[in-house]
Design a protein around this motif. Structure first.
Motif: not given
Length: 216
Positions: A48-54, A113-119
């Motif tokens: 969540a913290q890195e979402k914008d940077n990712i 797989t981390f690109t699938l993160y949706r809360d």
């Protein structure tokens, strides 16, 4: 496999990342349940913290996995299980090269797989006494708003020369990630040899990390 099961298999790695960058040494765990609980809690906070940077640079995920996930996975043990009975026809140099390539391939896979993160959230089953057992299974549920809960089992091993636990396999909705890799690569190892499969994994690991499109 339907999209829910596909996502469940891909998302299982997401509960393994711990934010250890501020620590002088990597935290180790003598309790497998505590390990999964801690890493799951930190995983989604970090994402969540890195979402914008990712979004700007998905390759950050590769670095994140390399620095923070690998200490909690027994890559060599998993790689040798993928090689299976073919190991008798390989050299030490071939095995070492395969382990290194398998590691980079899995880093790339987990980063994807981390690109699938949706809360999503992870709930870990209550801890149990594992006694002197060397292998343990920790069951979790991935809660994704608006979708059925997904059951994920983490397979961990504690080698005889260590008191600490490491993950070697993850089973999502009854599907083993390790077994799927053995099925995918076993025949290729038999037909083409370990050295050729090592080269193939090296090539796959170089593929850029791309953000997943939101599921409709």
């Amino acid at each position: 496999m339907n999209i829910v099961k596909t996502m469940s298999q891909l998302l299982l790695a997401a509960s393994l990342v711990i934010s250890a960058s501020a620590q002088a040494e990597v935290e180790r765990f003598t309790d497998p349940y505590q390990m999964i609980s801690v890493v799951a809690d930190h995983a989604f906070s970090r994402l969540a913290q890195e979402k914008d940077n990712i979004k700007q640079n998905p390759e950050i995920l590769r670095t994140m996995v390399h620095e923070e996930l690998l200490p909690y996975i027994d890559v060599r043990y998993a790689a040798f299980r993928v090689i299976g009975n073919h190991i008798r026809s390989t050299t030490e140099e071939e095995r070492d090269a395969f382990v290194a390539a398998f590691q980079e391939y899995m880093i790339s896979t987990y980063a994807g797989t981390f690109t699938l993160y949706r809360d999503q959230r992870v709930i870990v089953e209550p801890g149990q006494d594992v006694g002197n057992r060397r292998v343990a299974t920790v069951r979790t549920r991935v809660i994704d708003p608006g979708k059925p809960d997904i059951t994920i089992e983490f397979k961990l091993i504690r080698h005889r020369d260590s008191e600490y636990w490491q993950v070697f396999d993850m089973v999502a909705e009854g599907i083993s990630l390790l077994d799927s890799k053995r099925a995918e690569l076993g025949g290729m190892i038999r037909q083409q040899g370990l050295a050729r499969v090592t080269e193939l994994l090296q090539e796959r690991a170089k593929q850029p990390i791309e953000l997943a499109e939101p599921e409709e």
